[in-house]
Each structure stands twice: as structure tokens, then as C-alpha cells.
Write an enzyme that holds these catalytic residues in place. Structure first.
Site, mmCIF file in Angstrom:
data_model
loop_
_atom_site.group_PDB
_atom_site.id
_atom_site.type_symbol
_atom_site.label_atom_id
_atom_site.label_comp_id
_atom_site.label_asym_id
_atom_site.label_seq_id
_atom_site.Cartn_x
_atom_site.Cartn_y
_atom_site.Cartn_z
ATOM 1 N N CYS A 48 -2.931 1.082 6.820
ATOM 2 C CA CYS A 48 -2.853 0.390 8.118
ATOM 3 C C CYS A 48 -3.559 1.210 9.183
ATOM 4 O O CYS A 48 -4.190 0.667 10.087
ATOM 5 C CB CYS A 48 -1.409 0.137 8.504
ATOM 6 S SG CYS A 48 -0.387 1.605 8.538
ATOM 7 N N ASN A 74 0.792 -1.233 0.000
ATOM 8 C CA ASN A 74 0.000 0.000 0.000
ATOM 9 C C ASN A 74 0.832 1.294 0.000
ATOM 10 O O ASN A 74 0.357 2.323 -0.474
ATOM 11 C CB ASN A 74 -1.037 -0.001 1.131
ATOM 12 C CG ASN A 74 -0.433 -0.090 2.500
ATOM 13 O OD1 ASN A 74 0.729 -0.480 2.650
ATOM 14 N ND2 ASN A 74 -1.182 0.273 3.511
ATOM 15 N N GLU A 93 5.767 -3.991 11.669
ATOM 16 C CA GLU A 93 4.625 -3.067 11.671
ATOM 17 C C GLU A 93 3.514 -3.780 10.923
ATOM 18 O O GLU A 93 3.588 -3.942 9.711
ATOM 19 C CB GLU A 93 5.002 -1.748 10.993
ATOM 20 C CG GLU A 93 6.055 -0.939 11.729
ATOM 21 C CD GLU A 93 5.601 -0.419 13.083
ATOM 22 O OE1 GLU A 93 4.389 -0.411 13.358
ATOM 23 O OE2 GLU A 93 6.474 -0.035 13.879
HETATM 24 P P1 NAP Z 1 1.340 -8.907 3.279
HETATM 25 O O1 NAP Z 1 0.526 -9.799 2.442
HETATM 26 O O2 NAP Z 1 1.675 -9.336 4.670
HETATM 27 O O3 NAP Z 1 2.696 -8.660 2.455
HETATM 28 C C1 NAP Z 1 3.692 -7.809 2.940
HETATM 29 C C2 NAP Z 1 5.012 -8.169 2.310
HETATM 30 O O4 NAP Z 1 5.400 -9.487 2.721
HETATM 31 C C3 NAP Z 1 4.992 -8.190 0.787
HETATM 32 O O5 NAP Z 1 6.202 -7.656 0.331
HETATM 33 C C4 NAP Z 1 4.916 -9.688 0.479
HETATM 34 O O6 NAP Z 1 5.432 -10.025 -0.776
HETATM 35 C C5 NAP Z 1 5.791 -10.228 1.583
HETATM 36 N N1 NAP Z 1 5.628 -11.644 1.890
HETATM 37 C C6 NAP Z 1 4.599 -12.472 1.601
HETATM 38 N N2 NAP Z 1 4.851 -13.712 2.093
HETATM 39 C C7 NAP Z 1 6.053 -13.660 2.699
HETATM 40 C C8 NAP Z 1 6.847 -14.604 3.408
HETATM 41 N N3 NAP Z 1 6.471 -15.858 3.596
HETATM 42 N N4 NAP Z 1 8.022 -14.185 3.905
HETATM 43 C C9 NAP Z 1 8.441 -12.922 3.743
HETATM 44 N N5 NAP Z 1 7.727 -11.975 3.086
HETATM 45 C C10 NAP Z 1 6.547 -12.351 2.577
HETATM 46 O O7 NAP Z 1 0.678 -7.466 3.406
HETATM 47 P P2 NAP Z 1 0.086 -6.544 2.260
HETATM 48 O O8 NAP Z 1 -1.178 -7.152 1.747
HETATM 49 O O9 NAP Z 1 1.158 -6.188 1.286
HETATM 50 O O10 NAP Z 1 -0.256 -5.214 3.078
HETATM 51 C C11 NAP Z 1 -1.447 -5.068 3.788
HETATM 52 C C12 NAP Z 1 -1.218 -5.296 5.260
HETATM 53 O O11 NAP Z 1 -0.143 -4.505 5.710
HETATM 54 C C13 NAP Z 1 -2.418 -4.872 6.105
HETATM 55 O O12 NAP Z 1 -2.650 -5.820 7.104
HETATM 56 C C14 NAP Z 1 -1.970 -3.546 6.704
HETATM 57 O O13 NAP Z 1 -2.623 -3.205 7.891
HETATM 58 C C15 NAP Z 1 -0.516 -3.807 6.890
HETATM 59 N N6 NAP Z 1 0.227 -2.546 6.991
HETATM 60 C C16 NAP Z 1 0.753 -2.210 8.193
HETATM 61 C C17 NAP Z 1 1.432 -1.008 8.323
HETATM 62 C C18 NAP Z 1 2.031 -0.610 9.643
HETATM 63 O O14 NAP Z 1 2.929 0.213 9.623
HETATM 64 N N7 NAP Z 1 1.588 -1.146 10.762
HETATM 65 C C19 NAP Z 1 1.583 -0.160 7.222
HETATM 66 C C20 NAP Z 1 1.024 -0.543 6.008
HETATM 67 C C21 NAP Z 1 0.350 -1.753 5.905
HETATM 68 P P3 NAP Z 1 4.434 -10.377 -2.008
HETATM 69 O O15 NAP Z 1 3.736 -9.109 -2.333
HETATM 70 O O16 NAP Z 1 5.354 -10.837 -3.067
HETATM 71 O O17 NAP Z 1 3.511 -11.443 -1.519
#
Ligand code: NAP
Length: 496
Positions: A298, A169, A264
Site C-alpha cells: 500500500c 499482501n 486502510e
Molecule cells: P481487496 O480486493 O479490497 O480485498 C481485501 C479484502 O476484502 C480481502 O480479504 C477480500 O477477500 C475482502 N473482500 C472482497 N470483497 C468483499 C466484500 N464485498 N465485503 C467484504 N470483504 C470483501 O484488496 P486486496 O487486493 O486484497 O489488497 C490490495 C489493496 O489493499 C490495494 O489497494 C492496497 O493499496 C490496499 N492496502 C492498503 C493498506 C493500508 O494499510 N492502507 C495495506 C495493504 C494493502 P477475498 O480475498 O476473498 O476477495
């Protein structure tokens, strides 16, 4: 245009290259990963599917490059970061274009993300010069039983190789929020960008390349997280992991070795509205906080907990504002754009259907076309509905009517998340007491939750994270303290 001009060398045919050892390379896998445009739902870009051998090579190079980078004077490290920031801002247009196409972020917000990222890099360079230029000096005789015979000099040293994994995002901003503190602190950096957002990240990495950072210090490995993620996070060459994303982070924290973690993760940010609140201010914040970037933030407002006596009036005010939101393509800078993937849209729809079955009040008609979901406010949501607890990451916002402040605090604290929350009231004493009672990393008073300005501390508790971000916290987290103790002769040898 993305992949042309200064960025031509990062593209090979229709596949973007990965970055290792100071060069843009094709993976030996011969395979690529498609990035589907959320608006057109067709393949927009392709990136290399890197192999485990390529990860090994990158880690080796990162280890070697870090040793001499740590010895590079701090002011020179800062100088290079300032240069990268200027180059990034100078190339904001093609990078923003990639954000529009890959993650359907509205055009203006995409530009803002790139400029904000440049500012973050510069701020980080300045902050690093200040905080890493200082150390501590301790003398032994303050601790009982000791004479003044030991002088302890402490300063901060880098951890080694930092692995950065941002989410889709804010792929550019959340990548540089890891890259800049890691580099100013003398670490090397391996980036695994999210698949949706990878092309914007590759362009951003090229800006660091153009700035002239040493070979091997920064690398960018592309591929599906589900395929190379575990290999990366469990790699013995990694000395620190900075991850932002969803539940994946919880799994990583269980698998990672004995390395510092900055996690995070997701949130279910509650907005508690008291009877004395300025309801126009609340409505404006709920709509901005709940529906900006289609709720894919988030820190989006993810549940409204409003006192029953003002609920009707508030819901009416929010409805009027929701009706004014524009819905459509990110290129047209619409407020509500398609969510990132079909599976996300299906998940959101599942939450909506559950609320429908359990008889929540739909303030608008539910409407979806492909990945595009029209903004939806759900009133009279009860705790037995999934939407009361789960993070939709879409333009759907539940309203739970509460009979007391305690009920609101209880709902907020019963969540497995604890990222941010907000309170709307004109009574600062009550606000402070509620803030103290809310189990979240940050509480905003009279504004919706936000990650930023980027130098503010930013952290979640429970399933929302480990550690704290924000520029100073990230620099500190990516260093460790090193002490040297000078042992003097016993006091009987004192001179004079
Ligand atoms: P996500 O599905 O957890 O993916 C995050 C990252 O992890 C991506 O780069 C993804 O790569 C990678 N990834 C996937 N499987 C992995 C594994 N087994 N090992 C290591 N890395 C792996 O999250 P998202 O859908 O991109 O983002 C949405 C989430 O992020 C929401 O829950 C949101 O609340 C959270 N978020 C939190 C914050 C904060 O600061 N607290 C800020 C922004 C977003 P791929 O894309 O290649 O799968």
C-alpha cells in the site's frame, strides 16, 4: 511444513478447515475455494466456503464469549497474547511457507512478516496494559455555572464483536494488527482472511488456539469476499469493522451500519524530489520503495515527481539499480516475484499499454511471463496517462518530470488517494512546508513511505481510509469511553 505437525488438525484431506467455537470445522456447504499459487498458476490449497448460517453461529458465539472475556483481568488477557506471540514466532517456518506459496512473497520477507507479527502482538499486550489501565477523573466546577458537586470517572470499555478483514499482501501482519488490539481491549474477533493468504491466516489463528484463548472468542470464516463479504460486513452482530484493502473498503463504508470503521485503503504515494536532494539516496529509496514485493505494498512509491533539472541524472541512477533486481520465484528469494493473480497482471499490463500508446519513455523493455512482470520504470509520464493516477500494485513505476515544487504538490493533491508521500531534499524548512501542503496521512522526509514500525500512527485520507492504525490508535479505536458520575450534595452541606 504447512498443514502438518502442530497444524495437522486444521487440515481435512486437501481442504483447510475453518475455525469456530474453539474447534476446527468443515463447512456444511460441502464446497471449497481454491487458492491458486501465483508462481505455478495451479491450485495450491483449498479452504472451506463457509455459509451464512455458519457466520450467524460464529457471531452468536462471539457475542457470548466477549461478555466473559471483558471481565477477564487485563493482565491475564495480556499474558495470553504474549503466549500466542511466542507460539507464532516458534512456528514461523510453516506459516512463511504458506505465504510463499499463496501470495508469492519472497521467502525471507515471508519469515520477517511472521516474526514482525509476533512482535506486534507482544507490543500490543504491553501497550494495552498501560493505556487501558488508566482512566480519567474530572470535577464539575471547571465548567462555568457548576459547583464542585460532580465527580466523573471515565475508562475505556470494549465495543463487542470486531470484524477483521485484511488484504492479501500482508495477510498475517494485517490480521494480527486487528486481532491483538481487539483482544487486549476485551473484544471478541471474527476474522475473514483474504482468499490468497487464507492458509497462512488459518495457521496464525491456530497459534491463538494453542495459546488457550476461550472458545468462541476468536473465529475464522473462510470463503470468497465477493460471496460472503456483504453478509459479514452488514451483519447485525458486528460492533466494529477493521478493514484493509482496496476500493472494496469504500463500498463497505457505504453499506456498513452505525458501527465504528477503521478503513486502510489504497494509495498512490508520491515521491517529490527537489534539486538539492542526495540522488543516490533517492534512487536507493525509489527502487526499494517502488519495487519491494513487486510493488504490491500500500505504501509503495507509486509516482516519482522529480524536478526537471535533476530528472535525467536520477533516472539513470534508478535504471542502474533496477538492472540489478533479481526476477523469479519467491522460493529463490528473488526481488521481483509473480504478482498475486492473472487478473492483477492483466490490469498492470493495461496501464503499461496505455502509457505506451501515449508515448511514455520505457526505461526497460516490457516483459511478462504468466503473472511475472519484469520491473519497469516509465519516464516522461504525463497527467493524461492512467499510470500517473492509478495504483498498479505491480512492479511498474512512473516518473513525472515537474517544473516547480508547486506542480509536484498539485499532482500529489489532485489524487483521489491520500495515504503517504515522501520528499527528498536537504532543506528541512522546505521539507516541512511541503509536508504541510501534502494532503496525505503521513509524509516521510528523506525516506520512502512505510507502514511501520507498527506502533507509529498510520492513516490515509480521502479514498485511502477512515481512522488511524498503529497499536495505540487501534486499541483506542476498538474501545469506547464509559463514564460514571458521582453526584454529591450541594456545597452548603460541605463538611469542615
Ligand atoms: P481487496 O480486493 O479490497 O480485498 C481485501 C479484502 O476484502 C480481502 O480479504 C477480500 O477477500 C475482502 N473482500 C472482497 N470483497 C468483499 C466484500 N464485498 N465485503 C467484504 N470483504 C470483501 O484488496 P486486496 O487486493 O486484497 O489488497 C490490495 C489493496 O489493499 C490495494 O489497494 C492496497 O493499496 C490496499 N492496502 C492498503 C493498506 C493500508 O494499510 N492502507 C495495506 C495493504 C494493502 P477475498 O480475498 O476473498 O476477495
Amino acid at each position: 511444513m504447512a498443514g502438518s505437525g502442530a497444524f495437522a488438525e486444521i487440515l481435512d484431506g486437501d481442504v483447510y478447515k475453518y475455525y469456530a467455537d474453539g474447534e476446527w470445522k468443515k463447512s456444511s456447504s460441502g464446497k471449497s475455494v481454491s487458492i491458486v499459487n501465483p508462481t505455478t498458476r495451479t491450485t495450491q490449497y483449498k479452504v472451506q466456503a463457509c455459509t451464512q448460517q455458519e457466520v450467524n453461529k460464529v457471531m452468536e458465539a462471539a457475542k457470548v464469549a466477549q461478555k466473559s472475556w471483558a471481565k477477564t483481568p487485563l493482565w491475564k488477557r495480556a499474558e495470553l497474547l504474549h503466549k500466542a506471540a511466542a507460539i507464532l514466532k516458534g512456528h514461523k517456518t510453516p506459516i512463511a511457507e504458506a505465504l510463499v506459496k499463496e501470495i508469492a512473497k519472497p521467502a525471507k520477507d515471508s519469515l520477517t512478516e511472521v516474526v514482525r507479527s509476533g512482535d506486534l502482538i507482544s507490543y500490543c499486550a504491553e501497550e494495552g496494559v498501560r493505556i487501558l489501565g488508566e482512566g480519567t477523573f474530572l470535577v464539575s466546577d471547571s465548567f462555568p455555572g457548576n459547583e464542585r458537586t460532580k465527580y466523573c470517572l471515565s475508562s475505556k470499555i470494549p465495543l463487542g464483536v470486531v470484524l477483521a478483514i485484511p488484504p492479501f499482501n500482508y495477510p498475517v501482519n494485517l490480521a494480527v494488527s486487528k486481532i491483538a488490539p481487539a483482544l487486549i481491549a476485551g473484544n471478541s474477533l471474527v476474522l475473514k482472511p483474504p482468499t490468497q493468504g487464507a492458509v497462512a491466516c488459518l495457521h496464525m489463528v491456530h497459534c491463538f488456539h494453542l495459546a488457550g484463548f476461550p472458545k468462541g472468542l476468536i473465529s475464522c470464516i473462510t470463503g470468497k469476499g465477493s460471496e460472503i463479504g456483504d453478509f459479514l460486513t452488514m451483519h447485525p452482530g458486528v460492533n466494529c469493522i477493521s478493514f484493509t484493502g482496496g476500493d472494496t473498503g469504500v463500498a463497505i463504508s457505504k453499506k456498513a451500519g452505525m458501527v465504528p470503521l477503521q478503513m486502510e485503503l489504497g494509495g498512490k504515494d508520491a515521491c517529490i524530489v527537489l534539486e538539492d536532494a542526495d540522488l543516490d539516496l533517492v534512487a536507493a529509496n525509489i527502487v526499494k520503495g517502488g519495487f519491494s514485493y513487486s510493488g504490491q505494498r500500500c505504501t509503495a512509491v507509486k509516482v516519482v515527481l522529480v524536478m526537471e533539472s535533476v530528472a535525467e541524472e536520477l533516472v539513470e541512477k534508478v535504471k542502474l539499480r533496477v538492472a540489478k533486481l533479481t526476477v523469479g520465484a519467491p522460493e529463490d528469494d528473488c526481488d521481483i516475484t509473480p504478482v498475486v493473480s492473472e487478473s492483477s497482471a492483466n490490469f498492470i499490463e493495461g496501464l503499461v499499454m496505455d502509457a505506451k500508446e501515449k508515448e511514455a519513455t520505457f526505461c526497460q523493455e516490457y516483459k511478462r511471463e504468466g503473472n511475472l512482470i519484469w520491473p519497469l520504470l516509465l519516464d516522461h509520464v504525463r497527467p493524461d496517462m492512467r499510470i500517473a493516477w492509478e495504483e498498479p500494485f505491480g512492479p511498474v513505476l512512473p516518473v513525472v518530470r515537474i517544473g516547480s515544487i508547486e506542480e509536484g504538490i498539485h499532482h500529489c493533491n489532485a489524487s483521489n488517494f491520500g495515504l503517504q508521500g515522501c520528499i527528498f531534499t536537504n532543506d528541512i524548512n522546505k521539507a516541512m512546508l511541503i509536508s504541510d501542503a501534502m494532503e496525505t496521512g503521513t509524509v516521510q522526509i528523506n525516506s520512502s513511505p512505510a507502514r511501520g514500525p507498527d506502533h507509529f500512527p498510520f492513516q490515509g485520507i480521502k479514498d485511502s481510509g477512515i481512522g488511524s492504525q498503529g497499536i495505540t490508535n487501534s486499541i483506542n479505536m476498538m474501545t469506547k469511553v464509559k463514564s460514571t458520575v458521582i453526584n454529591l450534595p450541594s456545597p452548603s452541606y460541605t463538611m469542615g
